[in-house]
Design a protein around this motif. Structure first.
Motif, PDB file in Angstrom:
ATOM      1  N   GLU A 129     -15.386  39.089  45.292  1.00  0.00           N
ATOM      2  CA  GLU A 129     -14.930  40.272  44.559  1.00  0.00           C
ATOM      3  C   GLU A 129     -13.502  40.680  44.909  1.00  0.00           C
ATOM      4  O   GLU A 129     -13.106  41.813  44.681  1.00  0.00           O
ATOM      5  CB  GLU A 129     -15.871  41.446  44.850  1.00  0.00           C
ATOM      6  CG  GLU A 129     -17.257  41.248  44.279  1.00  0.00           C
ATOM      7  CD  GLU A 129     -18.179  42.409  44.623  1.00  0.00           C
ATOM      8  OE1 GLU A 129     -18.381  43.253  43.746  1.00  0.00           O
ATOM      9  OE2 GLU A 129     -18.673  42.461  45.754  1.00  0.00           O
ATOM     10  N   SER A 130     -12.738  39.777  45.484  1.00  0.00           N
ATOM     11  CA  SER A 130     -11.420  40.149  46.003  1.00  0.00           C
ATOM     12  C   SER A 130     -10.304  40.092  44.980  1.00  0.00           C
ATOM     13  O   SER A 130      -9.161  40.350  45.316  1.00  0.00           O
ATOM     14  CB  SER A 130     -11.025  39.199  47.134  1.00  0.00           C
ATOM     15  OG  SER A 130     -12.083  39.001  47.999  1.00  0.00           O
ATOM     16  N   THR A 131     -10.601  39.667  43.775  1.00  0.00           N
ATOM     17  CA  THR A 131      -9.539  39.444  42.810  1.00  0.00           C
ATOM     18  C   THR A 131      -9.883  40.151  41.503  1.00  0.00           C
ATOM     19  O   THR A 131     -11.008  40.575  41.302  1.00  0.00           O
ATOM     20  CB  THR A 131      -9.391  37.943  42.527  1.00  0.00           C
ATOM     21  OG1 THR A 131     -10.620  37.465  41.988  1.00  0.00           O
ATOM     22  CG2 THR A 131      -9.074  37.160  43.791  1.00  0.00           C
TER      23      THR A 131
ATOM     24  N   GLY B 183      -1.103  39.933  46.837  1.00  0.00           N
ATOM     25  CA  GLY B 183      -1.984  38.812  47.188  1.00  0.00           C
ATOM     26  C   GLY B 183      -3.392  38.921  46.689  1.00  0.00           C
ATOM     27  O   GLY B 183      -3.902  38.030  46.013  1.00  0.00           O
ATOM     28  N   GLU B 184      -4.050  40.025  46.998  1.00  0.00           N
ATOM     29  CA  GLU B 184      -5.422  40.242  46.539  1.00  0.00           C
ATOM     30  C   GLU B 184      -5.689  41.739  46.504  1.00  0.00           C
ATOM     31  O   GLU B 184      -4.773  42.532  46.706  1.00  0.00           O
ATOM     32  CB  GLU B 184      -6.397  39.535  47.466  1.00  0.00           C
ATOM     33  CG  GLU B 184      -6.347  40.071  48.887  1.00  0.00           C
ATOM     34  CD  GLU B 184      -7.704  40.051  49.558  1.00  0.00           C
ATOM     35  OE1 GLU B 184      -8.548  40.917  49.229  1.00  0.00           O
ATOM     36  OE2 GLU B 184      -7.922  39.169  50.402  1.00  0.00           O
ATOM     37  N   HIS B 185      -6.949  42.146  46.297  1.00  0.00           N
ATOM     38  CA  HIS B 185      -7.127  43.575  46.079  1.00  0.00           C
ATOM     39  C   HIS B 185      -7.151  44.401  47.359  1.00  0.00           C
ATOM     40  O   HIS B 185      -7.116  45.607  47.302  1.00  0.00           O
ATOM     41  CB  HIS B 185      -8.312  43.869  45.156  1.00  0.00           C
ATOM     42  CG  HIS B 185      -9.630  43.862  45.823  1.00  0.00           C
ATOM     43  ND1 HIS B 185     -10.749  44.416  45.257  1.00  0.00           N
ATOM     44  CD2 HIS B 185     -10.013  43.366  47.008  1.00  0.00           C
ATOM     45  CE1 HIS B 185     -11.759  44.254  46.078  1.00  0.00           C
ATOM     46  NE2 HIS B 185     -11.353  43.617  47.133  1.00  0.00           N
ATOM     47  N   GLU B 186      -7.143  43.768  48.539  1.00  0.00           N
ATOM     48  CA  GLU B 186      -6.929  44.522  49.763  1.00  0.00           C
ATOM     49  C   GLU B 186      -5.489  44.303  50.237  1.00  0.00           C
ATOM     50  O   GLU B 186      -5.172  43.262  50.795  1.00  0.00           O
ATOM     51  CB  GLU B 186      -7.898  44.062  50.855  1.00  0.00           C
ATOM     52  CG  GLU B 186      -9.346  44.367  50.536  1.00  0.00           C
ATOM     53  CD  GLU B 186     -10.299  43.719  51.525  1.00  0.00           C
ATOM     54  OE1 GLU B 186     -11.180  44.423  52.018  1.00  0.00           O
ATOM     55  OE2 GLU B 186     -10.161  42.518  51.796  1.00  0.00           O
ATOM     56  N   ILE B 187      -4.628  45.270  49.976  1.00  0.00           N
ATOM     57  CA  ILE B 187      -3.285  45.226  50.561  1.00  0.00           C
ATOM     58  C   ILE B 187      -3.470  45.350  52.066  1.00  0.00           C
ATOM     59  O   ILE B 187      -2.961  44.564  52.848  1.00  0.00           O
ATOM     60  CB  ILE B 187      -2.421  46.410  50.073  1.00  0.00           C
ATOM     61  CG1 ILE B 187      -2.363  46.482  48.557  1.00  0.00           C
ATOM     62  CG2 ILE B 187      -1.021  46.313  50.674  1.00  0.00           C
ATOM     63  CD1 ILE B 187      -1.848  47.823  48.059  1.00  0.00           C
TER      64      ILE B 187
ATOM     65  N   SER C 134      -7.493  34.381  44.900  1.00  0.00           N
ATOM     66  CA  SER C 134      -8.607  34.090  45.805  1.00  0.00           C
ATOM     67  C   SER C 134      -8.652  35.192  46.850  1.00  0.00           C
ATOM     68  O   SER C 134      -7.688  35.939  47.028  1.00  0.00           O
ATOM     69  CB  SER C 134      -8.372  32.748  46.498  1.00  0.00           C
ATOM     70  OG  SER C 134      -9.207  32.613  47.639  1.00  0.00           O
ATOM     71  N   ASN C 135      -9.758  35.291  47.559  1.00  0.00           N
ATOM     72  CA  ASN C 135      -9.790  36.109  48.766  1.00  0.00           C
ATOM     73  C   ASN C 135      -8.824  35.502  49.787  1.00  0.00           C
ATOM     74  O   ASN C 135      -8.477  34.326  49.693  1.00  0.00           O
ATOM     75  CB  ASN C 135     -11.219  36.135  49.316  1.00  0.00           C
ATOM     76  CG  ASN C 135     -11.407  37.189  50.395  1.00  0.00           C
ATOM     77  OD1 ASN C 135     -10.582  38.085  50.563  1.00  0.00           O
ATOM     78  ND2 ASN C 135     -12.498  37.080  51.126  1.00  0.00           N
ATOM     79  N   GLY C 136      -8.400  36.301  50.768  1.00  0.00           N
ATOM     80  CA  GLY C 136      -7.546  35.775  51.827  1.00  0.00           C
ATOM     81  C   GLY C 136      -6.075  36.042  51.602  1.00  0.00           C
ATOM     82  O   GLY C 136      -5.230  35.421  52.241  1.00  0.00           O
ATOM     83  N   GLY C 137      -5.746  36.970  50.724  1.00  0.00           N
ATOM     84  CA  GLY C 137      -4.346  37.306  50.465  1.00  0.00           C
ATOM     85  C   GLY C 137      -3.974  38.692  50.961  1.00  0.00           C
ATOM     86  O   GLY C 137      -3.067  39.320  50.431  1.00  0.00           O
ATOM     87  N   GLU C 138      -4.649  39.172  52.016  1.00  0.00           N
ATOM     88  CA  GLU C 138      -4.354  40.503  52.548  1.00  0.00           C
ATOM     89  C   GLU C 138      -2.963  40.519  53.194  1.00  0.00           C
ATOM     90  O   GLU C 138      -2.543  39.550  53.812  1.00  0.00           O
ATOM     91  CB  GLU C 138      -5.383  40.918  53.604  1.00  0.00           C
ATOM     92  CG  GLU C 138      -6.831  40.940  53.130  1.00  0.00           C
ATOM     93  CD  GLU C 138      -7.545  39.593  53.262  1.00  0.00           C
ATOM     94  OE1 GLU C 138      -6.875  38.590  53.610  1.00  0.00           O
ATOM     95  OE2 GLU C 138      -8.752  39.542  53.002  1.00  0.00           O
ATOM     96  N   THR C 139      -2.291  41.644  53.091  1.00  0.00           N
ATOM     97  CA  THR C 139      -0.989  41.769  53.745  1.00  0.00           C
ATOM     98  C   THR C 139      -1.145  42.239  55.187  1.00  0.00           C
ATOM     99  O   THR C 139      -0.440  41.771  56.074  1.00  0.00           O
ATOM    100  CB  THR C 139      -0.091  42.722  52.934  1.00  0.00           C
ATOM    101  OG1 THR C 139       0.199  42.077  51.685  1.00  0.00           O
ATOM    102  CG2 THR C 139       1.204  43.032  53.650  1.00  0.00           C
TER     103      THR C 139
END
Ligand code: CA
Length: 750
Positions: A661-663, A240-244, A208-213
């Motif tokens: 689009e986060s995953t 977590g997601e595509h934005e580290i 899901s979105n919301g997994g940024e480090t």
């Protein structure tokens, strides 16, 4: 007796005071050892510049530490652990502090989670912020809300001139940013924070979105300056997601960081005047590993090293996005006057220019450069994808190897491919090329050993199969359960050839377990309960050469062989079934092989070389997240060389709804599979035998479907990569799709 103990403690404290009191330039420093929250509050209320408040060693359960004080530049007030690493903060706990010149060190948060939305907060209320303060040598380890989608932030930095250094943050499993720089009030902007020498340890795919480090700012304040420096941090498998990293503010710098096998990218999502320099991205060819993505104006990406990155689309090694004309603040600003120069890109598959080009994102990059990059490797001969007009990007001085295809002749020179490991263990081209772009020494700017809390081990809880001991299990009743109760993570339960195993109770799996019959006749496993195996949080299941049989299952609807927890799981699980048989799961209706529940997530589900016959439910139900929020239940599914006969519901039912689009999952491979007389149960709600909704990557090859329902393919956002080949539908419903494009060859209806 009590009196004596108190006396003893009194003298110990006196001694402690005496040993810690010291003269600074102009005042006496008090050191106070506190044993309770009341003592802590008292000490905080009395704290003077230069004082030290030490939390006594031990476990502090259900404490909300509020630390408001004013230190001075040469006399900070310190909150420390009596011994660094020996103060454990657990249960429903957190720490908030405000004031100035405060320093917090040595605390470990584990075995619990915050009752608020932050674990460590650089403020005590909306307007009481911490300035000129520091958190150092602290740990947050798996301090994760058990509700996967009950979001929180582990560290929230407010105020100005704060430092977060030498901390260890491992294993966040619920939604929410691991470390966020907040800019929601004026007192938190132009903040000059420094985030350095931290260890960001493994984080599971959130699905899901919301997994940024790490996130700096939010879209709302993104046109304001943060001026945060992020340097010399080690990011270890944060997936977590595509934005580290999601940068959403102006004036930030990301220098000298290492990204080790991270699925995602450093994304300049909003804000401008960002510098990204001398970062090392080491993908080791792990899936969806990425580099740097440019959006917005005046961004500089230079002298970064990328190797072994496989990510495509927004997760490419180097990505420059298209923008939205006159973009609203939460969409995509056009790329203007931005520079992607002097980078070394080795064995990395995708460089995407004008990425995301569509009707809305139609503003192409302008005034920008792509210069002096060394792009060398043999993993993808055509690494560039150009989605739109790149005339606003100047290409010059780039180098590619001869076998690779350059997007243009101008601006790209070809050289023979010659890579070698240098003395620092990194793959490099020859020195002449490195010197030509003035890259300097190719060497990791920081190692894992040099970051994080000094006393705390790196890595996270490893959850891998077959890493433990082998336990031999005799045939009989509940012998598997007895073995499970003695097992630990990664152990193998070895069954006897042809043995029969009955379970009269649930087999709960709390860690990865393998159940294996050595080569020869499969052991037969039966259960009298609704589920044979229940994968609880932290669990995972592997079966090899085993026969699962439904003869002893209860006569009630909704049985299954494997089930996830019925409750939210904040750790991902995995299922691997190989060379197995599943027979006569036909006690009552809706007997599934794998039943998943809402807010659970599998990293992988593999069914290999396996035959399933006479099943009144589905083989796998992975359609539990039905709110269309971009949440889903599985990242990777492989069904290979297997046969399914007389299965009433779906063989696979995978659902990812929404347009987020986060995953990058779900990713599915169905290959060399026979499906016979299946999907035709009256209770099969999807009316399909294979159902793929919103999957991002799908490869179906050599699949024969006879006397069965058909295949549903519903493609949503995100340029899904769909390849269908050699599929034969015989006396079956065939393929139904929506209007999105996909590639197919040799699909036959008989
Ligand atoms: Ca995101």
């Amino acid at each position: 007796m009590k009196v004596i103990i108190h006396f003893f403690m009194f003298f110990s404290l006196l001694f402690w005071f005496a040993s810690c009191s010291q003269e600074t330039t102009n005042k006496t420093v008090d050191s106070v050892l506190v044993n309770s929250i009341d003592e802590f509050n008292q000490a905080v209320a009395n704290a003077q510049p230069g004082d030290i408040i030490a939390l006594a060693n031990g476990t502090w359960t259900d404490v909300e530490l509020r630390f408001t004080a004013k230190g001075e530049v040469d006399a900070p007030i310190k909150l420390i652990a009596e011994t660094p690493g020996k103060v454990i903060i657990s249960g429903q706990s957190n720490l908030a502090f405000s004031g100035q010149y405060l320093e917090i060190s040595g605390l470990v948060f584990k075995d619990g989670y915050t009752p608020t939305s932050e674990v460590i907060s650089f403020r005590t209320s909306k307007n009481a912020l911490a300035n000129n303060s520091r958190v150092t040598n602290c740990v947050i380890d798996d301090f994760t809300n058990p509700e996967r989608f009950d979001g929180d932030t582990w560290v929230a930095i407010y105020g100005k001139n704060n430092v977060f250094d030498f901390n260890t943050l491992i294993g966040k499993g619920n939604r929410g940013v691991t470390l966020a720089v907040k800019m929601n009030t004026k007192g938190s902007r132009e903040n000059n924070h420094i985030i350095e020498n931290n260890y960001f340890g493994p984080r599971d795919i959130l699905g899901s979105n919301g997994g940024e480090t790490l996130r700096i700012g939010t879209s709302h304040y993104s046109r304001m300056y943060s001026n945060t420096i992020v340097r010399k941090n080690y990011f270890d498998r944060v997936n977590g997601e595509h934005e580290i990293i999601s940068n959403k503010a102006c004036g930030d710098e990301f220098r000298d960081n290492v990204f080790f096998e991270c699925q995602g990218t450093l994304t300049m999502r909003h804000g401008h005047h960002t510098l990204v320099e001398n970062n090392y991205f080491l993908g080791n060819r792990k899936p969806s590993t990425g580099g740097v993505r440019i959006i917005n104006e005046y961004q500089t990406v230079r002298k970064n090293y990328m190797a072994g990155l496989t990510g495509h689309r927004f997760r490419g090694a180097l990505v420059i996005m298209n923008g939205v004309p006159d973009s609203p603040v939460n969409r995509y600003n056009q790329v203007i006057d931005s520079y992607m120069d002097n980078n070394i890109v080795i064995n990395s598959d995708y460089i995407q220019l004008c990425a995301g080009s569509d009707e809305e994102r139609s503003a192409v990059p302008i005034g920008s450069t792509f210069k002096n990059n060394l792009i060398l490797g043999n993993t993808n001969a055509e690494p560039f994808t150009i989605y739109d007009d790149v005339s606003g990007i100047e290409f010059s001085g780039n180098v590619m190897n001869e076998a690779a295809k350059a997007p243009f002749n101008d601006g790209f020179e070809k050289v023979p491919l010659a890579l070698s490991r240098n003395e620092n263990g990194l793959l490099v081209p020859n020195q002449e090329l490195i010197d030509r772009i003035e890259f300097g020494e190719v060497k990791l700017p920081i190692t894992k050993d040099e970051v994080g809390a000094s006393y705390y081990p790196k890595g996270g809880a490893e959850r891998t199969f077959n890493s433990g001991k082998t336990i031999k299990v005799a045939p009989g009743e509940n012998t598997i359960l007895d073995a499970l109760s003695q097992s630990s993570s990664g152990d193998i339960l070895e069954l006897e050839n042809g043995g029969e195993y009955l379970m009269t109770k649930y087999a709960f799996l709390y860690h990865p377990i393998s159940i294996v019959t050595p080569e020869g006749e499969k052991a037969k496993v039966l259960s009298e309960k609704q589920s044979f195996f229940k994968i609880e949080n932290g669990g995972a299941f592997l079966a090899e050469n085993v026969l699962f049989h439904g003869a002893e299952s209860p006569d009630q609807a909704g049985n299954n062989v494997i089930s996830t927890s019925k409750y939210s799981m904040n750790k991902n699980y995995a299922v691997h079934v190989e060379n197995c048989k599943v027979e006569d799961m036909d006690k009552n209706h809706s007997f599934d092989f794998l039943k998943s529940y809402k807010h659970t997530f599998a990293d992988s589900i593999n069914i290999i070389n396996t035959q399933m016959t006479n099943v009144t439910g589905a083989v796998m139900t992975l359609d539990m997240e039905d709110e269309d929020l971009g949440i889903y239940n599985v990242e990777n599914v492989k069904i290979i060389n297997s046969t399914f006969t007389d299965v009433k519901h779906e063989i696979a039912n995978v659902y990812r709804g929404g347009t987020d689009e986060s995953t990058f999952g779900p990713i599915m491979t169905i290959k060399d599979v026979e499906i016979i007389n299946s999907g035709k149960g009256a209770r099969n709600k999807t009316d399909a035998v294979l159902r793929f909704h919103g999957v991002q990557k799908l490869n179906v090859d050599n699949v024969n479907i006879s006397d069965s329902k058909g295949m549903d393919l519903f493609m949503t956002n995100g340029e899904p990569i769909i390849q269908l080949s050699n599929i034969t539908f015989t006396n079956s419903d065939g393929l139904r799709t929506n209007d999105e494009p996909y590639s197919s060859t040799n699909i036959v209806n008989k």
